[in-house]
Design an enzyme around this catalytic site. Structure first.
Site, short mmCIF file in Angstrom:
data_model
loop_
_atom_site.label_atom_id
_atom_site.label_comp_id
_atom_site.label_asym_id
_atom_site.label_seq_id
_atom_site.Cartn_x
_atom_site.Cartn_y
_atom_site.Cartn_z
N GLU A 72 0.83 -1.20 0.00
CA GLU A 72 0.00 0.00 0.00
C GLU A 72 0.87 1.25 0.00
O GLU A 72 0.56 2.25 -0.66
CB GLU A 72 -0.93 0.00 1.21
N HIS A 141 -11.61 -5.25 7.33
CA HIS A 141 -12.33 -5.11 6.07
C HIS A 141 -13.53 -4.17 6.20
O HIS A 141 -14.29 -4.01 5.26
CB HIS A 141 -12.79 -6.48 5.56
#
Ligand code: TPP
Ligand code: TPP
Ligand code: MG
Ligand code: MG
Lengths: 336, 378, 336, 378
Positions: A72, A141
């Site tokens: 990321e 999530h």
């Protein structure tokens, strides 16, 4: 202030859901501007784990829809470099909960380069992140940690709540030269359709949206919570005004104050944890600039101050229409 | 539809058994350790049985999402088998066989997959006694476990204890900075930390050759002066043997090792994934022939460590065991929502107490926002 | 509620400043508990860039005062692993502005491991970070981004404001089994001394501190801003109560509400940016639970919503006694 | 007082001139390029003159903190000299000589050290025309520049432009995950990115052997399949030559290179540092003999590229140039506090407008908190 009643009467266009609106808008922006490039892992042949980039790799090739290594921070760091060199970059972070390893590049370069260079360098980029809960998935999530983004100067934070809004806001965010986050409420990715015009349009990044007007109490909310605000508004015995903030940073403080000065009561409805969730800022702003108008304390119908829980417990964590309704009723029934 | 092409990994790695289960060279001593051989064989079968069962539960909606390790069982099983009681292990979601080798309780794992909070599991399926090897919770965020494991190993090094810490990382996850930071610490502090890269060629839809231009994943350890090894990850004896050597060296003060175990993700990334969208499923045939269970089974049959009836007997017994674990897991009640507040801080606070009250009120149908004084809802 | 008047009359002990108090407390805690280990770069022979660990490497050796490679995320990640194995770890992050690369380990393991393990694993660690501005240094050396920490559940956040407080709070934080941040206001590291007892003592991590009592208005503050609150209180024509929050997470909401219910007016004074700075939460809490008592809006005397500026401009960014005084006067003069 | 011991780096690196300025082998063609040689020589002297001047200013309190590159000038100078107009460069605070080689304005740099906001500098010392090589602002947070540089290089690769991007990283900073993430991207995307590790043996008080167990810093690139090279960083011709080769390869589509340039931090880390606390200053003698300016000067004198009077002439002229730059920088007024709001977003917002008003009120002695309606202070 733009005002869309809900449902938006007479709106022309193809019926589509939010994830399709994201996909179509990305395609449209890539067609109109060669400098738009997407970056992220799993955005290529698979089209993203939510299929938001479906078909784009095939249409635009692997140098415009760039499947990257699994990092990321690497994605954000290279995206900033690309943006500094004139690309209009749209990186995807697969889930907001996996943004944290990229915090260094976020703070040091994405949010800072324009200011640091005295305006000489621009960083036109839009970080797309599916966010928020309700999908009963595993850890990280389901996060709603927009606070981290909103507390940081130099970036915009945009959240759509309907397919129509998605297209106009995403196009505007991509075209805007500021670095920005575009948070996609994944629970409602496929949670309903509305007509979305084929032609291009943008929605202002400076204005909140009145979902409905009312006289008694304002509910401030955004993303997947808007629908709960609407349900609650229908259920309570009060004339509820709903403001979809849609740009969380910078905030449209004019609209925030305008509404509460009229209604005199306010509720903030958000999924994030309460302590220093964005509700705190809205409450503080109202206190500073509209205290005289308040008929009741401002209540925050939010998630709790815990790590996002497992899926058996998720529903108890997440605010819903009931929680919104309770908050509305609490401020409506309050007497000084 | 364009798909990613795969590049088959080089096979110039350490291998004990060829894909048919025949020794390629002199056998290491574990080949004579019948108890360990049977335990590894059993563990791999158990892992597969558990994956099959939870997959069916997932399809019925009883569990939300699972990540199988079908075809990759040898990596975690063979490496964990090289540990000794007292050691520590930091797994990800792809190392079920490591946990099962050390008798981790399936009922607890299944209850977890069913979404129960850890507090509920602890209450209804209490752990009795310490497991011989300590396993941390399975890590979902990628690559962060390795630094934790290195920290664990540093403690043993500083305290002069001869424990070893084992951790795992996927091929894709080696692209995270965390991995390098951790290995660098391991090298500098000569930590007794063994790290296994379970290279199954895919990170969801991204193939290994798109993760890195490095010649092999093993070579990544060069950046940190950490000894490395590359093994056939579908050969449980090779994995065992390489790890045993690394573990022994670590235990003797020889510092860290990084091992790449080459295997293949035979199935979907997890049950939310549809791999036919992005990869050519024919490639699986090539790997089917390299199945780690078949390979060990052939070897054990050939050596008479198990007899002809054993394969079916084991499988049958394990299916029952799994079913019993599922039954026990199903007895665990749905977690009380209030558990979401548990185990954040050790003491309580105003906001925790207050929010617990709010939740309780909401569940009782009362208005949770009725407190206007901060003195609580009662 | 503990009440220390300022100056603390009759306090016995050696005169010392904050950085010496940090140093002495670290030494004391390392002497009393073998499991305490320090971790960080430049903490060894050099004794930290602020000399907070001076002499400790020599006294305790390099396995208890561990000079590490230059990686904040590596420090945090290995510290968590050490804490999981029974060490009481005290990592140092050289400046709060260099904490961002460690955000992954912060969110995924430090703040989460205890909860994730259902309470089975403890992570007793205290991350020391010099923080906040006023030292005219370069970028990222002056940050006050406690919001990121306070919005995250599962960690404590502690900030001392005097040498005496430093010793008691740091000892308490190290001994506490929760993961915690200990933010050291570097501007006042050497900004004055007070007597600090030689013997061990701890200060509760659950209680804010009344710096002084007053009847007219409450100033909520912490760290290096406390002294400005005192100066402002002396200068204004009002009876000011000052609350040093000292534990920013979890907040001592009882004391926050108790004070404002008495005074009816509130100011928050902090260095952090205003939007979603901790002042927002304090304001929102007061609004929710003490609105009836308010005689005026709550004002936030804070930094501005910008990247911390260069040193020519720093003084204009930072709140000081003047800004505090203006805020106090604004709420004192307010009439509904 | 315990101090860290140093380990002298191996000297089996690429070297053109020995410490006395004598060629060790065949000379590369740059040895005949008198203009480049003189420009490099001049740049290194200029860097030293600037460092000396700003150090004096720092001691007088005129600038707050500076990081000198005394003794390390060859690394950034020699590598940047291998760039061509149109290329991009992403430096840290330790590469002043790279900027000066490409005629970056000293007055602007000094004004920055004096704490002026970039907006004020742009207003009072405006840049005329583009510099031939584009330099980003000097990075203070470590290691993050490399990924930005790789992104920049990826753009050229995707657009088929033959530009090259150069970036720098210190020995200590290679321990940050950022560095590895960036190099991994560079490898995978074959980015025309050249990264120089300026290994000056120290990261503030931490010696290189405590940063990593890797054999050399150069070898860290093995983790990412990126070609690497190790050079004598005090030999500007070696640095130039290795970088030139890497830059040419990158320009021709050959992808990234990582170069470790071995040098030594002769002075304090920065002016807030006191290095005698943690390192044995005797070690500096060993390095004193390897000074890059002396080395090049001896070579140039020997070859007749400069004559005997030149060294003093250059130094004298540069001292004047520096002084003039200082004078211009001193003319820049103290930055207006309102500049702190500039260049965050391109548009304005309620809170920006409101806070600008607050600040203006405060500076005018008015009460900035007098707005109770949100409609502003006027
Ligand atoms: C920090 C972080 N980023 C992203 C994810 C989402 N994610 C889960 S598994 C996965 C792929 C992992 O690939 P690999 O490391 O090869 O392990 P494998 O699943 O193949 O065992 C991704 C991207 C995550 N869990 N954590
Ligand atoms: C992310 C980050 N962490 C810490 C610092 C503080 N810091 C500034 S320079 C430095 C040492 C850098 O050493 P090295 O990389 O070897 O570069 P050198 O200064 O020797 O050129 C440190 C720790 C920083 N600027 N950025
Ligand atoms: Mg994989
Ligand atoms: Mg260095």
């Amino acid at each position: 202030m733009s005002l869309h009643a809900e449902p938006r009467d007479g709106q022309e266009g193809r019926e589509m859901n939010i994830v399709t609106a994201v996909n179509e808008t990305l395609r449209q922006e890539m067609q109109r501007d060669d400098s738009v490039r997407l970056l992220g892992y799993d955005i290529g042949p698979i089209g993203g784990v939510y299929r938001a980039t479906e078909g784009l790799h095939e249409e635009f090739g692997e140098e415009r829809v760039i499947d990257t290594p699994l990092s990321e921070n690497g994605i954000l760091g290279t995206a900033v470099g690309m943006a500094m060199r004139g690309c209009r970059v749209v990186p995807e972070i697969q889930f907001m909960g996996f943004f944290y390893p990229a915090f260094g590049q976020f703070m040091y370069t994405m949010a800072k380069m324009h200011e640091r260079s005295g305006g000489a360098l621009e960083v036109p980029m839009t970080v797309r992140m599916p966010y928020s809960g309700g999908i009963k998935s595993s850890e990280y999530h389901s996060e709603s940690t927009e606070t981290f983004l909103v507390h940081t100067p130099g970036v915009r934070v945009v959240v759509p709540s309907t397919p129509y809004e998605t297209k106009g806001l995403l196009a505007a965010t991509i075209r805007d030269d500021d670095p920005a986050f575009f948070l996609e409420p994944k629970k409602i990715y496929r949670g309903g359709t509305e007509p979305v015009p084929d032609e291009e349009y943008t929605i202002s990044l400076d204005e909140a949206r009145y979902v409905r007007h009312g006289e008694d109490v304002t509910v401030y909310t955004w993303g997947a919570m808007v629908r709960h605000a609407v349900t609650a508004a229908d259920a309570v015995d009060a004339d509820v005004e709903i403001v979809d903030l849609r740009t969380l940073s910078p905030l449209d403080v004019e609209t925030i104050l305008e509404s509460v000065k009229k209604t005199g009561r306010a509720v903030v409805l958000h999924e994030a944890r309460r302590t220093l969730g964005l509700g705190a800022e809205i409450s503080a702003l109202i206190n500073e600039y509209a205290l005289d108008h308040l008929h009741a304390p401002i209540k925050r119908a939010t998630g709790y101050d815990v790590h996002f829980p497992g899926h058996q417990v998720e529903d108890a964590y997440l605010p819903d229409a009931d929680r919104a309704q309770h908050a509305i009723e609490a401020v409506m029934n309050y007497e000084f | 539809m364009p798909q990613w092409t795969e590049r088959r990994p080089a096979e110039d790695f350490y291998r004990v058994l060829d894909p048919d289960g025949d020794p390629v060279d002199d056998l290491p001593s574990v080949a004579d350790d019948e108890e360990t051989l049977r335990r590894m064989y059993r563990t791999m079968l158990q892992t597969r049985a558990l994956d099959e069962k939870t997959l069916r539960m997932q399809r019925r909606g009883e569990v939300s999402i699972i990540a199988r390790s079908t075809g990759e069982e040898a990596v975690a099983c063979g490496s964990a088998a090289a540990l000794a009681p007292g050691d520590w292990c930091f797994p990800t979601y792809r190392q079920t066989s490591a946990l099962l080798y050390w008798n981790a309780r399936m009922d607890r794992a299944i209850a977890g997959l069913m979404g129960a909070e850890p507090e509920t599991i602890n209450e209804h399926l209490p752990l009795e006694g310490e497991p011989e090897v300590t396993f941390t919770p399975v890590y979902v965020p990628l690559a962060v476990n390795v630094a934790n494991a290195v920290g664990s190993a540093m403690v043993d090094r500083f305290q002069g204890d001869d424990r070893v810490t084992l951790s795992y990382i996927g091929d894709g996850s080696t692209s995270e900075g965390d991995f390098h930071e951790a290995l660098n610490f391991a090298g500098v502090f000569e930590a007794p930390a063994v790290t296994i890269c379970q290279n199954n060629q895919w990170a969801i839809s991204v193939p290994a050759h798109r993760q890195t231009a490095a010649e092999t994943f093993a070579r990544k350890a060069e950046a940190h002066g950490v000894p490395h090894e590359r093994v056939d990850g579908n050969d449980v004896l090779a994995v065992y043997e390489a790890t045993r050597e690394a573990v022994e060296r670590a235990r003797d003060g020889g510092g860290p090792t990084f091992i790449e175990a080459v295997t293949y993700r035979m199935v979907e990334h997890n049950t939310a994934d549809e791999e036919s969208v992005y990869r050519d499923e024919d490639e699986r045939d090539y790997w089917e022939d390299k199945d780690p269970v078949d390979r060990l089974e052939a070897f054990l049959l050939d050596r008479g460590v198990i007899d002809d009836e054993d394969p079916e007997r084991y499988r049958e017994a394990l299916r029952e065991e799994v079913q019993e674990a599922v039954d026990r897991a199903r007895e665990v009640p749905i977690s009380d929502p209030e558990t979401m507040f548990d185990n954040h801080l050790q003491a309580t606070s105003w906001s925790e107490r207050h929010q617990r009250q709010e939740l309780a009120a909401e569940r009782a149908g009362a208005n949770p926002f009725a407190d206007f004084t901060g003195e609580g809802l009662e």
